[in-house]
Write an enzyme that holds these catalytic residues in place. Structure first.
Site, PDB file in Angstrom:
ATOM      1  NE  ARG A  99       4.636   1.824  -0.222  1.00  0.00           N
ATOM      2  CZ  ARG A  99       5.739   1.532   0.446  1.00  0.00           C
ATOM      3  NH1 ARG A  99       6.900   1.793  -0.087  1.00  0.00           N
ATOM      4  NH2 ARG A  99       5.678   0.999   1.640  1.00  0.00           N
TER       5      ARG A  99
ATOM      6  CG  ASN B 121       1.936   0.667   4.073  1.00  0.00           C
ATOM      7  OD1 ASN B 121       1.592  -0.489   3.875  1.00  0.00           O
ATOM      8  ND2 ASN B 121       3.191   1.063   4.002  1.00  0.00           N
ATOM      9  N   GLY B 122      -0.063  -0.923   6.473  1.00  0.00           N
ATOM     10  CA  GLY B 122       0.380  -1.745   7.599  1.00  0.00           C
ATOM     11  C   GLY B 122      -0.715  -2.726   7.964  1.00  0.00           C
TER      12      GLY B 122
ATOM     13  CD1 TRP C  16      -0.406  -6.286  -3.277  1.00  0.00           C
ATOM     14  CD2 TRP C  16      -0.556  -6.939  -1.139  1.00  0.00           C
ATOM     15  NE1 TRP C  16      -0.079  -7.626  -3.208  1.00  0.00           N
ATOM     16  CE2 TRP C  16      -0.161  -8.058  -1.919  1.00  0.00           C
ATOM     17  CE3 TRP C  16      -0.716  -7.120   0.236  1.00  0.00           C
ATOM     18  CZ2 TRP C  16       0.089  -9.306  -1.368  1.00  0.00           C
ATOM     19  CZ3 TRP C  16      -0.468  -8.377   0.781  1.00  0.00           C
ATOM     20  CH2 TRP C  16      -0.067  -9.450  -0.023  1.00  0.00           C
TER      21      TRP C  16
ATOM     22  CD  GLU D  59      16.170 -12.919  -9.631  1.00  0.00           C
ATOM     23  OE1 GLU D  59      15.694 -13.470  -8.623  1.00  0.00           O
ATOM     24  OE2 GLU D  59      15.775 -11.804 -10.037  1.00  0.00           O
TER      25      GLU D  59
ATOM     26  CE  LYS E   9      12.650 -10.811 -11.381  1.00  0.00           C
ATOM     27  NZ  LYS E   9      13.517 -10.600 -10.253  1.00  0.00           N
TER      28      LYS E   9
ATOM     29  CB  CYS F  95      -0.953   0.088   1.191  1.00  0.00           C
ATOM     30  SG  CYS F  95      -2.089  -1.289   1.305  1.00  0.00           S
TER      31      CYS F  95
ATOM     32  CE  LYS G   7      10.977  -2.601  -6.636  1.00  0.00           C
ATOM     33  NZ  LYS G   7      11.488  -3.797  -7.357  1.00  0.00           N
TER      34      LYS G   7
ATOM     35  CD  GLU H 199       8.838 -10.996  -9.890  1.00  0.00           C
ATOM     36  OE1 GLU H 199       8.194 -10.480  -8.977  1.00  0.00           O
ATOM     37  OE2 GLU H 199      10.079 -10.934  -9.955  1.00  0.00           O
TER      38      GLU H 199
ATOM     39  CG  HIS I 276      18.029 -36.685  -6.885  1.00  0.00           C
ATOM     40  ND1 HIS I 276      18.459 -37.959  -6.590  1.00  0.00           N
ATOM     41  CD2 HIS I 276      19.132 -35.975  -7.189  1.00  0.00           C
ATOM     42  CE1 HIS I 276      19.774 -38.010  -6.693  1.00  0.00           C
ATOM     43  NE2 HIS I 276      20.207 -36.820  -7.056  1.00  0.00           N
TER      44      HIS I 276
HETATM   45  C1  AGP Z   1      11.426 -10.045  -7.156  1.00  0.00           C
HETATM   46  O1  AGP Z   1      11.345  -9.622  -8.452  1.00  0.00           O
HETATM   47  C2  AGP Z   1      10.538  -9.456  -6.196  1.00  0.00           C
HETATM   48  N1  AGP Z   1       9.687  -8.498  -6.538  1.00  0.00           N
HETATM   49  C3  AGP Z   1      10.652  -9.886  -4.754  1.00  0.00           C
HETATM   50  O2  AGP Z   1      11.001 -11.236  -4.717  1.00  0.00           O
HETATM   51  C4  AGP Z   1      11.616  -9.070  -3.876  1.00  0.00           C
HETATM   52  O3  AGP Z   1      12.930  -9.296  -4.274  1.00  0.00           O
HETATM   53  C5  AGP Z   1      11.400  -9.455  -2.414  1.00  0.00           C
HETATM   54  O4  AGP Z   1      10.096  -9.112  -2.050  1.00  0.00           O
HETATM   55  C6  AGP Z   1      12.396  -8.812  -1.484  1.00  0.00           C
HETATM   56  O5  AGP Z   1      12.309  -7.434  -1.516  1.00  0.00           O
HETATM   57  P1  AGP Z   1      13.410  -6.526  -0.854  1.00  0.00           P
HETATM   58  O6  AGP Z   1      14.681  -6.730  -1.625  1.00  0.00           O
HETATM   59  O7  AGP Z   1      12.883  -5.144  -0.985  1.00  0.00           O
HETATM   60  O8  AGP Z   1      13.574  -6.965   0.548  1.00  0.00           O
END
Ligand code: AGP
Length: 594
Positions: A27, A97-98, A71, A467, A471, A2, A589, A474, A490
């Protein structure tokens, strides 16, 4: 999650609020809303993105207002659950936010006292509590309301007839932007960059009274001074600069990000990162904690640090670390977080600090909560990262980890000098990968037809496979799994076949022969193999069905060139599938909830 914003000044608040909210959408973006004080409080909110809400909104003329982009945590995205939330008299509006953990008891109690609730949110208790405690002094009422609340919050309170906004925070970020006869409140700096580069970072427990002329901050009832800072980020950095998406722009910024980090932390051939804990000696192990992409950076960091420092490195997902006890003697902790606000990472940092462990934060956001908890902070110089998918921040985190390892390395000086020379070439090596964009796009278009993909790697490139898969899933919503190459047989082998391509990250290091064997095994099961390999690797050219080549670099740096290629691959696959690349479904984010 948020984003919240407030404006107070001489200008019409509404367009400013919408503009700020557009910059905070990373956010959270499942619904949004604004409230403006006119003669009473006008609210407009809906399950829309900010741009759409702006287009459909009636015009409000007031010069004080608040806004929110959501969010969802408590209650799904709906008009009623969208913020701002109001009290019974509709004269108090709150954006939050929280997470309020005791909201249910508060809600029951307030309901018994005659308050009427219209949403499913935890937030709605706040305006009702303020209403309950308001006897002519808004600041006191907010303070009393916050005393009843357990959990985390950054809030902005707007009350009709009041000359100021109230801002308060605990465990969620909040800044005040200082303008000329106007002030701004926001979750984060990018929100206000169009208007000012002067900010105050509020601290936990702060309650600020913000008018158009000044900002007064109190903590536990006592006046406190919070220093004003000049923001280093520019408006341009927070804009798309002609790119279709922030993600593509941020991928392309990586050569510059590497150069900036080199400039920041190197003086001629020496690293200038100073970690007193390492310098003073006595450190026998390093603990690295993070989440998501940052976790993949620390997985790579383990290889870098163990090779160059010869110190054992333990890597933990912050979300797991928080739920069991640990042996931490003679250990220094390194917490890596782009946003500096990830709830799980912050909780782990607090836990570590409480038991006396020295915690170093590596973060991209000046003034973030991580930087306040840590005993030392090293900033990555990635600039604002807006796209939900982390790209340039990951590479910047790796750069800092390289520097730390090189600064305290006991390896022979010639190896370090060689690495430093290569490091200086890294921006142009990354540029070479970016120059392959058109070719990678073609591969991505092919990949976009599948629903399941495996990414495999070994050694330092195993986290790169993780990674790459993260990517792709997501942003393109293709199911992608990262796997250590040796682990495929395995279990995951059962899923291989013509409809399941495998992307193999191949480095010509000690893992090379084993990777070739794995690729043969995969091909024997019918899966198409797309290899990411060093230029000039003719064996791979023959073996794999298709190959994306990357420049030859020292194995320690191979994650950097490889990950850039995988970022582009994910980006173009998502584009081909018409996905919302910068704002993927269900994500945000900054993950400020556990
Ligand atoms: C990855 O593309 C993400 N959006 C997510 O995994 C992110 O890296 C994770 O939430 C950690 O965020 P931070 O680095 O701000 O702690």
């Amino acid at each position: 999650m948020c984003g919240i914003v407030g404006y107070i000044g001489d200008k019409r608040a509404q367009p400013i609020l919408f503009n700020c909210l557009k910059r905070l959408e990373y956010r959270g973006y499942d619904s949004c809303g604004i409230a403006v004080a006119v003669s009473n409080i006008e609210v407009y909110k809906d399950v829309l993105r900010v741009e759409a809400l702006d287009k459909t909104s009636p015009r409000f003329d007031g010069t004080i207002g608040v806004g929110h982009t959501r969010w969802a945590t408590h209650g799904g995205p709906s008009k009623l659950n969208a913020h701002p939330h109001l009290d019974c008299t509709a004269s108090i509006a709150v954006v939050h936010n929280g997470v309020i953990t005791n909201f249910q008891e508060l809600r029951h109690q307030l309901t018994r006292e005659g308050h009427n609730f219209v949403s499913e949110t935890d937030t709605e208790v706040i305006p009702h509590l303020i209403e309950k405690y308001y006897h002519g002094d808004l600041e006191k009422a907010v303070e009393a309301a916050l005393n009843d609340i357990e959990g985390s919050y950054a809030i902005i309170v707007l009350k009709s007839g009041e000359a100021g906004l109230i801002a308060a925070r605990k465990d969620s970020p909040l800044i005040v932007g200082i303008g000329d006869r106007e002030n701004y409140i926001a979750s984060d700096v990018p929100a206000i960059l169009d208007y000012t580069d002067r900010v105050i970072y509020l601290e936990d427990g702060d309650i600020g009274v913000v008018t158009g002329r000044d900002v007064k901050v109190k903590k536990a009832g006592t006046d406190v001074t919070r220093a004003e800072h000049k923001v280093m980020w520019t408006v341009e950095e927070a804009q798309k600069a002609g790119y279709e998406h922030f993600m593509l722009k941020e991928i392309h910024e990586q050569p510059r990000v590497i150069r900036n980090t080199l400039g920041e932390y190197s003086r001629s051939t020496e690293s200038v990162i100073d970690l007193p804990a390492m310098r003073e000696g006595g450190i026998e192990s390093i603990l690295m904690i993070a989440c998501g992409t940052s976790y993949h950076a620390v997985l790579i960091g383990k290889y870098i640090v163990e090779e160059l420092l010869g110190i054992p490195v333990r890597v933990e997902l912050a979300s797991e670390f928080n739920y069991y006890s640990h042996t931490l003697a003679r250990t220094i902790a390194i917490a890596v977080t782009q946003s500096g606000e990830t709830a799980d990472t912050l909780k782990a940092m607090r836990k570590l600090s409480e038991v006396g462990c020295r915690v170093v934060a590596i973060t991209n956001v000046v003034g973030s909560t991580a930087s306040r908890i840590a005993s030392q902070t090293i900033y990555t110089r990635a600039g604002p990262e807006i796209s939900v998918a982390a790209t340039k921040s990951f590479v910047a985190q790796l750069m800092v980890l390289y520097w730390i390892a090189m600064a305290y390395s006991k390896t022979d000086a010639r190896r370090i000098a060689g690495l430093l020379m290569e490091l200086r070439q890294l921006p142009s090596r990354v540029q070479q990968v970016l120059d392959e964009e058109a070719k990678i796009m073609k591969f991505a278009q092919y990949l976009s037809r599948f629903e399941n993909v495996f990414y495999i790697g070994r050694g330092i490139n195993y986290p790169v496979a993780l990674e790459g898969a993260l990517k792709l899933k997501e942003i393109s919503y293709i199911h992608a799994e990262g796997c250590a190459s040796g682990e495929l047989k395995h279990g995951p082998f059962a899923l291989l076949g013509v409809d399941t391509p495998v992307i193999a990250v191949v480095a010509r290091d000690s893992t090379y022969e084993a990777m070739l064997t794995n690729i043969k095994e995969i091909k024997a099961r019918g899966s198409p193999v797309m290899a990411l390999a060093e230029e000039g690797d003719e064996i791979i050219e023959e073996l794999a069905d298709s190959v994306i080549t990357v420049p030859q670099v020292d194995t320690l740096f191979s994650p950097v060139v490889n990950v850039v290629a995988l970022q582009l691959l994910a980006y173009y696959a998502a584009k081909e599938r018409g996905c919302s690349i910068d704002f993927p479904r269900n994500l945000a984010k900054s993950v400020t909830v556990e």
